[in-house]
Design a protein around this motif. Structure first.
Motif, PDB file in Angstrom:
ATOM      1  N   GLY A 142       0.823  -1.208   0.000  1.00 14.95           N
ATOM      2  CA  GLY A 142       0.000   0.000   0.000  1.00 14.95           C
ATOM      3  C   GLY A 142       0.851   1.249   0.000  1.00 14.95           C
ATOM      4  N   GLY A 143       0.225   2.375   0.346  1.00 21.35           N
ATOM      5  CA  GLY A 143       0.941   3.645   0.351  1.00 21.35           C
ATOM      6  C   GLY A 143       1.902   3.781   1.525  1.00 21.35           C
ATOM      7  N   ALA A 144       1.473   3.297   2.712  1.00 26.64           N
ATOM      8  CA  ALA A 144       2.320   3.458   3.904  1.00 26.64           C
ATOM      9  C   ALA A 144       2.517   2.157   4.678  1.00 26.64           C
ATOM     10  CB  ALA A 144       1.710   4.514   4.827  1.00 26.64           C
ATOM     11  N   SER A 145       1.906   1.072   4.205  1.00 25.97           N
ATOM     12  CA  SER A 145       2.122  -0.220   4.875  1.00 25.97           C
ATOM     13  C   SER A 145       2.118  -1.326   3.831  1.00 25.97           C
ATOM     14  CB  SER A 145       1.040  -0.487   5.925  1.00 25.97           C
ATOM     15  OG  SER A 145      -0.215  -0.718   5.313  1.00 25.97           O
ATOM     16  N   THR A 146       2.765  -2.430   4.183  1.00 29.17           N
ATOM     17  CA  THR A 146       2.762  -3.625   3.329  1.00 29.17           C
ATOM     18  C   THR A 146       2.263  -4.783   4.169  1.00 29.17           C
ATOM     19  OG1 THR A 146       4.527  -2.855   1.879  1.00 29.17           O
ATOM     20  CG2 THR A 146       4.228  -5.241   2.047  1.00 29.17           C
ATOM     21  N   GLU A 147       1.243  -5.463   3.653  1.00 23.72           N
ATOM     22  CA  GLU A 147       0.683  -6.615   4.370  1.00 23.72           C
ATOM     23  C   GLU A 147       1.164  -7.902   3.716  1.00 23.72           C
ATOM     24  OE1 GLU A 147      -0.787  -3.467   6.126  1.00 23.72           O
ATOM     25  OE2 GLU A 147      -1.279  -3.707   3.997  1.00 23.72           O
ATOM     26  N   LEU A 148       1.599  -8.835   4.558  1.00 24.44           N
ATOM     27  CA  LEU A 148       1.963 -10.175   4.091  1.00 24.44           C
ATOM     28  C   LEU A 148       1.147 -11.190   4.890  1.00 24.44           C
ATOM     29  CD1 LEU A 148       4.981  -8.500   3.976  1.00 24.44           C
ATOM     30  CD2 LEU A 148       5.471 -10.610   2.763  1.00 24.44           C
ATOM     31  N   ILE A 149       0.495 -12.088   4.173  1.00 19.34           N
ATOM     32  CA  ILE A 149      -0.383 -13.063   4.823  1.00 19.34           C
ATOM     33  C   ILE A 149      -0.122 -14.435   4.213  1.00 19.34           C
ATOM     34  CG2 ILE A 149      -2.787 -13.628   5.394  1.00 19.34           C
ATOM     35  CD1 ILE A 149      -2.377 -10.340   3.752  1.00 19.34           C
ATOM     36  N   ILE A 150      -0.088 -15.455   5.053  1.00 19.94           N
ATOM     37  CA  ILE A 150      -0.109 -16.838   4.554  1.00 19.94           C
ATOM     38  C   ILE A 150      -1.430 -17.442   5.010  1.00 19.94           C
ATOM     39  CG2 ILE A 150       0.912 -19.145   4.664  1.00 19.94           C
ATOM     40  CD1 ILE A 150       3.632 -17.859   5.093  1.00 19.94           C
ATOM     41  N   LYS A 157      -3.137 -18.034   8.303  1.00 14.06           N
ATOM     42  CA  LYS A 157      -2.269 -18.703   9.289  1.00 14.06           C
ATOM     43  C   LYS A 157      -1.207 -17.758   9.844  1.00 14.06           C
ATOM     44  CE  LYS A 157      -2.948 -23.221   7.145  1.00 14.06           C
ATOM     45  NZ  LYS A 157      -3.805 -23.737   8.207  1.00 14.06           N
ATOM     46  N   ALA A 158      -0.885 -16.716   9.097  1.00 16.53           N
ATOM     47  CA  ALA A 158       0.083 -15.701   9.555  1.00 16.53           C
ATOM     48  C   ALA A 158      -0.312 -14.365   8.957  1.00 16.53           C
ATOM     49  CB  ALA A 158       1.495 -16.083   9.107  1.00 16.53           C
ATOM     50  N   LEU A 159      -0.362 -13.338   9.805  1.00 14.77           N
ATOM     51  CA  LEU A 159      -0.783 -12.000   9.373  1.00 14.77           C
ATOM     52  C   LEU A 159       0.248 -10.975   9.834  1.00 14.77           C
ATOM     53  CD1 LEU A 159      -4.445 -12.228  10.723  1.00 14.77           C
ATOM     54  CD2 LEU A 159      -3.897 -12.045   8.313  1.00 14.77           C
ATOM     55  N   THR A 160       0.742 -10.171   8.904  1.00 14.31           N
ATOM     56  CA  THR A 160       1.707  -9.136   9.287  1.00 14.31           C
ATOM     57  C   THR A 160       1.447  -7.856   8.510  1.00 14.31           C
ATOM     58  OG1 THR A 160       3.376 -10.876   9.533  1.00 14.31           O
ATOM     59  CG2 THR A 160       4.170  -8.618   9.541  1.00 14.31           C
ATOM     60  N   SER A 161       1.534  -6.727   9.203  1.00 11.54           N
ATOM     61  CA  SER A 161       1.465  -5.424   8.546  1.00 11.54           C
ATOM     62  C   SER A 161       2.756  -4.686   8.882  1.00 11.54           C
ATOM     63  CB  SER A 161       0.246  -4.639   9.047  1.00 11.54           C
ATOM     64  OG  SER A 161       0.178  -3.390   8.415  1.00 11.54           O
ATOM     65  N   LEU A 162       3.533  -4.353   7.859  1.00 12.85           N
ATOM     66  CA  LEU A 162       4.833  -3.718   8.063  1.00 12.85           C
ATOM     67  C   LEU A 162       4.776  -2.245   7.662  1.00 12.85           C
ATOM     68  CD1 LEU A 162       6.969  -6.564   6.464  1.00 12.85           C
ATOM     69  CD2 LEU A 162       6.781  -6.070   8.910  1.00 12.85           C
TER      70      LEU A 162
END
Length: 496
Positions: A142-150, A157-162
C-alpha cells in the motif's frame, strides 16, 4: 402488478495512504456485481510531518474526496456500508481532527483498523476472488504499509502489517527524485531490513502459490502485458523493469510502456519493495489477485457468499445469470473427464488444464444466449470480458478461445499464457469431442466408447451398430476426424 424488488447495494470505502477508493456492488445470483468504482489520489501519507501530524492541506484533500463519496452513500442502507482507514490514519497524531469532519461529511462512522485486521480483510478479499488450492502467500503493498499473509482456503495462518509503502519509500529513498542505482539499492535494502523479523516464521510455514494484491502489482501486470510478456511476475522481470526505470534520470521523466502517469510517481518505490520481498523470501513467481481490502469488506457483509470453492460459485452464478443448461454443461464436463481418464497418464499434466476443461465444458454455450449463428464468437467475448472470480486474466482469455472453437470451424489456438501450448491444444480437442458425443443432451443416449492417446494421436472406438443407428453423429465424427487431422492433430474413428 407487483413491482420487482431490486437487489441490495453494498459499499466499501478504503481510506488509503495514497488513494481513497470506493467500491459499490450488488449481490445477485450468488455473486457480486460491481456497480461503481471511484478512486481519487489523495496522497494522505505525503501530508505527514516529522511529528506524524497531518497537514491541513492533506486533510482538505481527503475531505474534498469524501464529499464526492457521500453523494453515492445516500442511496445505500447504512448496514450495507463499511468505511475503513488504514496505515496513515493509524499513524497520524491528529487523526481525531480529520475523523470528526470526515464522519460529518459521510454521515457514517469511519473505522481506523489495526494492521492485523487490515491484513485479515485483505486475505478474505483474495480468498473470495482468487482460485487455486493449497497454501497461498499474499503480498499487498500500500501507500504506507505492506501486508503479508499466509493462508489456506479462507483461513489466515500468519498476518503481518509492516510500516513500509510506496508513498513512504518514495519520501525516504527517492526524495531527490533521482532514479539512480544507489537510490534503488537503498530502498531495496531498507525493505529487506523491515522484512527481516518475519522471515523465519514465513519460511517455516511455507506456501504453494504467491499472489499480489495491490496497485503496485496491478501496475506491474499492466506494464508486462503492454510489453508482450505474460501475466506471471518473476524476479527477472522485476529487475528488467528496474533497468527500464533507471533509463530516466528523474522521476518526472519516467516513461515505461504500459505505466500510467498517475502511478509513475510511486512506481519505483513500490517496485523496490517488491524486489526485496522476492529476494528475501525467495519467491519464484507471483500472479495478481482478483481482489483485496475493499472486496474483503464487501464479502464480510454478504453472508450468503461464504463458500469454499470460488470457481464453483463463479460457474454457478454465470449459469444462473445467462440461463445456461446446467445439466447439459455437467454432461459435457463428465464426458470430457471420461475421455481424459482414458488417455495416457500425464497426457495433460497441468492441474489447471483439467479445471479449465471442466469450466469450458460447463460454460461453452453462453454465447447462444445472444445468437446461435455466431455462438462461438459471442461465447469468447463474454468469457473474456466477464468478471470471473477465481480465474486469472490469462485463464479467461484461454476459456474464451476454447469456447470460440467448441463446434464446427477448427483453427489452431492463438498464443496464450494460461497453459503450455500442448496442454491447451489437447483441452480443445477433448472439449470438441465431448460436445459432439453428447449433442443429444441425454446421458442415456451416449455411445459406449473406448478412447486412447499416443502422444498427439487419438483413437475413438465405437460400436458399428450405434453409428448406424445415429447417422448424424457418425457423419459429424468423420468430419471432426478430418478437421483435427488436417491441422496436424491425428484423430481416428474406429468401428467394432
Amino acid at each position: 402488478m407487483s413491482q420487482a424488488v431490486s437487489s441490495p447495494l453494498y459499499a466499501a470505502i478504503d481510506l488509503g495512504s495514497n488513494s481513497f477508493h470506493m467500491l459499490v456492488v450488488r449481490h445477485i445470483d450468488g455473486s457480486v456485481q460491481t456497480m461503481a468504482k471511484i478512486k481519487r489520489k489523495v496522497r494522505l501519507a505525503a501530508g505527514l510531518d516529522e511529528n506524524n501530524a497531518l497537514s491541513l492541506e492533506a486533510m482538505q484533500r481527503g475531505w474534498d474526496c469524501l464529499s464526492l463519496f457521500a453523494e453515492r452513500l445516500q442511496d445505500i442502507e447504512k448496514e450495507n456500508i463499511r468505511i475503513v482507514g488504514t496505515a496513515t490514519l493509524r499513524t497520524a497524531t491528529n487523526v481525531d481532527v480529520f475523523l470528526e469532519k470526515a464522519n460529518q461529511i459521510l454521515g457514517h462512522k469511519i473505522e481506523v483498523i489495526c494492521g492485523e485486521e487490515e491484513a485479515a480483510t485483505i486475505y478474505k478479499g483474495v480468498a473470495h476472488t482468487s482460485g487455486g488450492s493449497g497454501r497461498r502467500l499474499v503480498v499487498d503493498i500500500g501507500g504506507a504499509s505492506t501486508e503479508l499473509i499466509i493462508g489456506e482456503g479462507f483461513e489466515a495462518k500468519a498476518l503481518t502489517s509492516l510500516k513500509m509503502g510506496c508513498v513512504t519509500w518514495l519520501e525516504s529513498h527517492f526524495k531527490d527524485r533521482q532514479l539512480t542505482a544507489s537510490n534503488f539499492n537503498n530502498a531495496i535494502q531498507a525493505a529487506k531490513e523491515t522484512l527481516q523479523p518475519i522471515l523465519q516464521q514465513y519460511t517455516q510455514i511455507g506456501w504453494d502459490v504467491c499472489v499480489g494484491a495491490s496497485g503496485t502489482v496491478q501496475a506491474l501486470q499492466e506494464i508486462m502485458l503492454a510489453q508482450g510478456m505474460d501475466e506471471v511476475i518473476t524476479h527477472s522481470k522485476l529487475k528488467r523493469l528496474q533497468k527500464q526505470a533507471m533509463m530516466a534520470d528523474h522521476l518526472e521523466e519516467l516513461e515505461i510502456e504500459g505505466l500510467t502517469l498517475e502511478r509513475a510517481l510511486v512506481f519505483p518505490s513500490g517496485l523496490s519493495i517488491l524486489i526485496a520481498i522476492f529476494e528475501l523470501l525467495e519467491i519464484d513467481s507471483m500472479t495478481l489477485a482478483g481482489g483485496a481490502l475493499r472486496e474483503g469488506l464487501v464479502y464480510e457483509m454478504v453472508d450468503e457468499l461464504k463458500q469454499d470453492d470460488i470457481r464453483a460459485r463463479t460457474i454457478s452464478s454465470v449459469q444462473s445469470r445467462y440461463q445456461l443448461d446446467i445439466a447439459y454443461g455437467q454432461q459435457v464436463a463428465d464426458m470430457a473427464a471420461k475421455l481424459l481418464a482414458e488417455c495416457q497418464p500425464d497426457w495433460i499434466a497441468e492441474a489447471q488444464a483439467t479445471v479449465l476443461l471442466e469450466t469450458a465444458a460447463k460454460l461453452h454455450e453462453i454465447g447462444l444466449t445472444i445468437d446461435f449463428k455466431r455462438g462461438g464468437e459471442h461465447s469468447a467475448y463474454l468469457l473474456q470480458q466477464l468478471d470471473l472470480p477465481g480465474y486469472t486474466r490469462a485463464q479467461k482469455h484461454l476459456l474464451g478461445e476454447l469456447a470460440r472453437r467448441y463446434r464446427e470451424q477448427l483453427t489452431s489456438l492463438p498464443e496464450q499464457h494460461a497453459l503450455s501450448g500442448t496442454s491447451a491444444k489437447r483441452v480443445l480437442r477433448l472439449l470438441r469431442l465431448a460436445v459432439l458425443l453428447t449433442h443429444r443432451r441425454n446421458p442415456e443416449l451416449e455411445p459406449n466408447i473406448t478412447f486412447g492417446s499416443s502422444d498427439d494421436k487419438l483413437t475413438l472406438t465405437i460400436k458399428a451398430e450405434w453409428l448406424k443407428a445415429n447417422p448424424l453423429t457418425a457423419a459429424e465424427l468423420e468430419i471432426e476426424a478430418n478437421r483435427q487431422s488436417d491441422i496436424g492433430w491425428p484423430l481416428s474413428i474406429v468401428e467394432y
